[in-house]
Design a protein around this motif. Sequence first.
Motif, mmCIF file in Angstrom:
data_model
loop_
_atom_site.group_PDB
_atom_site.id
_atom_site.type_symbol
_atom_site.label_atom_id
_atom_site.label_comp_id
_atom_site.label_asym_id
_atom_site.label_seq_id
_atom_site.Cartn_x
_atom_site.Cartn_y
_atom_site.Cartn_z
ATOM 1 N N VAL A 121 73.782 63.363 -13.962
ATOM 2 C CA VAL A 121 73.472 61.969 -14.305
ATOM 3 C C VAL A 121 74.387 61.012 -13.538
ATOM 4 C CG1 VAL A 121 72.588 62.654 -16.563
ATOM 5 C CG2 VAL A 121 74.972 61.907 -16.359
ATOM 6 N N LEU A 122 75.620 61.440 -13.243
ATOM 7 C CA LEU A 122 76.496 60.584 -12.442
ATOM 8 C C LEU A 122 76.013 60.494 -10.996
ATOM 9 C CD1 LEU A 122 80.109 61.429 -13.689
ATOM 10 C CD2 LEU A 122 78.872 59.274 -13.943
ATOM 11 N N ALA A 150 70.815 60.620 -3.193
ATOM 12 C CA ALA A 150 71.249 61.715 -4.057
ATOM 13 C C ALA A 150 71.463 62.999 -3.266
ATOM 14 C CB ALA A 150 70.219 61.941 -5.172
ATOM 15 N N ALA A 151 70.679 63.202 -2.209
ATOM 16 C CA ALA A 151 70.809 64.417 -1.411
ATOM 17 C C ALA A 151 72.114 64.451 -0.623
ATOM 18 C CB ALA A 151 69.622 64.547 -0.451
ATOM 19 N N SER A 203 76.625 53.270 -18.116
ATOM 20 C CA SER A 203 75.288 53.014 -17.577
ATOM 21 C C SER A 203 74.498 54.309 -17.440
ATOM 22 C CB SER A 203 75.401 52.318 -16.222
ATOM 23 O OG SER A 203 74.139 52.139 -15.631
ATOM 24 N N ALA A 204 75.148 55.366 -16.967
ATOM 25 C CA ALA A 204 74.452 56.638 -16.772
ATOM 26 C C ALA A 204 73.993 57.226 -18.100
ATOM 27 C CB ALA A 204 75.366 57.628 -16.051
ATOM 28 N N ILE A 205 74.833 57.131 -19.124
ATOM 29 C CA ILE A 205 74.470 57.680 -20.435
ATOM 30 C C ILE A 205 73.315 56.886 -21.042
ATOM 31 C CG2 ILE A 205 75.279 58.092 -22.784
ATOM 32 C CD1 ILE A 205 76.291 60.075 -20.656
ATOM 33 N N MET A 222 67.233 66.138 -13.101
ATOM 34 C CA MET A 222 67.204 67.082 -11.982
ATOM 35 C C MET A 222 67.484 66.373 -10.651
ATOM 36 S SD MET A 222 64.227 69.852 -12.763
ATOM 37 C CE MET A 222 64.384 70.981 -14.149
ATOM 38 N N LEU A 223 68.043 67.141 -9.712
ATOM 39 C CA LEU A 223 68.487 66.615 -8.419
ATOM 40 C C LEU A 223 67.831 67.374 -7.282
ATOM 41 C CD1 LEU A 223 72.357 66.370 -8.998
ATOM 42 C CD2 LEU A 223 70.739 64.468 -8.988
ATOM 43 N N PRO A 224 67.957 66.868 -6.057
ATOM 44 C CA PRO A 224 67.597 67.717 -4.900
ATOM 45 C C PRO A 224 68.406 69.010 -4.960
ATOM 46 C CG PRO A 224 67.974 65.449 -4.205
ATOM 47 C CD PRO A 224 68.375 65.515 -5.642
#
Length: 621
Positions: free
Chosen positions: A490-491, A503-504, A550-552, A585-587
Amino acid sequence: MTPPPARRRRSGAEGSAPARSLPRRGAVRRAQAITTYGVGALIAVDHESFVVSGLDGADEHWNADEAPRVYERRLARVLDVEHFRLPPASDDSSKDGLRVRRFPLMHSCPECNELRRHRDFNPPPSKSVCGTCEADLVPSRFVIACEAGHLDEFPYWHWVHRAAGRGTSTAGSCGGTLTLRASGRSSSLRSIRVSCSCGSVPEVSMEGSFRRSALKDLGLRCRGTRPWLGTSVPADSCGLTPRTLQRGSSAVWQPVLKSALSIPPWSDGRADPLTPYWDQLRKLSSRAEVEMCLKFAFGGECPVPLDEVMELLAAEQEEDADSDKAPTFDHRYRALRNKEYERLRAGNDERERSRKEQFICETPLGDPAALDGLGVTGPMLVKKLREVRALKAFTRLTDPDSTTETDEAALSSARLNWLPAMEVRGEGVFLRLAENPLAAWEKLAAVTGRAERICRAHQHVMEQRASDPTRVQPSPATPRMVLLHTLAHVLINEWSLDAGYPAAALRERLYSDEEMAGLLIYTATSDSAGSLGGLVAQGEPERLAASIRSAIRRTSWCSADPLCVEAEASGIDGTNLAACHACVMLPETSCEHNNILLDRALLVGTPEDPHLGFFANILAH
C-alpha cells in the motif's frame, strides 16, 4: 543474441579457421537476461523461436569489456561462487551477445500445412522458410515440460496415433507425414487439427492436450532433455509426467533470483582484490598466517591493509548462520538478511565515509514524534544503495518460492565459479513496526486465525508442487509477515501516486521473523528513476506519517468491495485473503512473493471486526 555456431566450419585463408561470424537474432537488455530471457527461457524473435543457451563456454565467448565481473562477497558466499558477471549487451554495437539454440524444432508451413522438424523443410542457410513454398515457417505453439525443469517437443505423432494404440517406441514408423491446419471456426484448441498421411488414423484436434494426465494416458514420460545445454538425450530418462504448455506461457520459465544489498564493510569495493583468496583465508586462524598467505598470493605487498583484511574476516564469521549442523542454503540466506536488517537500523553516516561508499543510510532530521500513535518507528533514509541480483537457476511449471532446491534447473552442465547477475543502484526508505503494539496485536485470536488460513493454503500449495513434500520449508506466512508485506504494497501504491514514481520502479524488501519487523522500499532500477532523491524525501517523519495515513484510508475501501474484503480466499490457490488488483497488488517485479500472502484486513480491519486491523486507530479519527 546469436545462435550457436554451425557444426561444419569452413577454412579461412591458408587453411586457418576463420573468425566466427554468427548471425544475429534480435536484442535483449541486460536486465532481461536475468529476469525474463535468462538461460533456459524461450524467446520469440520475429517469426522464429529460440531457447537461451547455457553458460558452458561463456567464459570464452563473453567479452570481458561487455560482460565485466561484479563482486558482492556476501551473496557470492551464500551462492557458493567466486564472483558474478553482467550478461553481455546485445545491441548493434556489441561484439557478441547471448547464445541461443533453435527451439522448438517442430515447425509447420502455413502454405502446405506440413508439420515436421525445421531442417526437414530444407530452408536456406540462416533463414526459416519452407524450401518448397518459400513461406515463413511457424514454430510449434506447444511444448512439454516437467517440474524438474526439462523441456521437450510436443509428441505430435503419439497424439495423432493414440487411437491406434501403437507403442511409444514406434514414433514415426508409419512412414506418413504430419500436417497441421487451423479450421478457422474459432481460436480454441478444437480448431487446431493434426493428421497423418499414413491413412491409418483419423484427423484429430488438440483439444484435451493440456489436461494434466494427457501425456500420461499416452504412456509418455519425460525424457530428461535440456535443449538449452545441447540436443542430446540423456541415457536415463527423468520419469516424471510432463505437461503441455503454450510456448509463450510464463510457466515455461521462472527465474530463481537471489539478491543482497552491499553493506559495510563490503560496500566500498576495497575487498574486491581478495576475491580469489577468501576460501584460503577463512581456513587460517592467526593474523600471522593471514599476513603470510597474502604476501604469497600477491607476491609482495597486499593492496588491502592487513587490519582491514582481519576486519573483513571477522565480519564473515559474524554473519555465519548459527547451527550445530552444516547450514542449509535457507539458513545462510536468512543470516544475510539479518545482517542487512542490523545495518539498516544502525545506519551509515555519509559524513564518515569515502566517496566510494555504496551504502549511505541516515536518520531523518525531522521530529520523530510525528509518528507517535501510528505503530511505525525508526525510519531511516537510505540515500545510496547498491543491490546485486543473481540468477541462481530456474524452474518450470512451479513458482520458485514453492519449490525445493532439487527442482531447480541448472544453468550449465559443468559447475561454474560464477553466476550471471545485474547490478543496480538506487535509494530507499526503511521503517520498522513498533514492538509493543505489534506484540499485542499478534496475540489477537482473529489476527492469528486469518494468518493461519493463509499459512495453511500456502503450505498446501508448496507441498503439492514439490517433488518431495517432506523437504518443503514451513510457510513464512505469520501475522507480522503478512502485515509487513501488505503495508509495503500500500505504501508503494501511495508513493507511486504522491511521489511520481511508477509502481514498477519501486521494490520491497521484507525483514520478518521473531526478532525482525521491518521493510525497505527502494528504487533499485537500472534507469534514471533510481536515484533522483524523491523517494528519500518520503522518509522524513512528517511526510511519512501523512503517507501512512493516506495509504491506510485509501486501502480501507476497494472498488471490488464487499466481495474483496469478505473473500474467504483469493489469489493463486487461496494464498491471499482480502487482496486484489484493485487494492493492494503490484507489478510482479515489485513484489518479493509474486503477489501472494496479502491481506489488507490485517491493516484496516473488516466491517464485522474493525479492530482487527493494526492501523484501525487511523480510521477511527
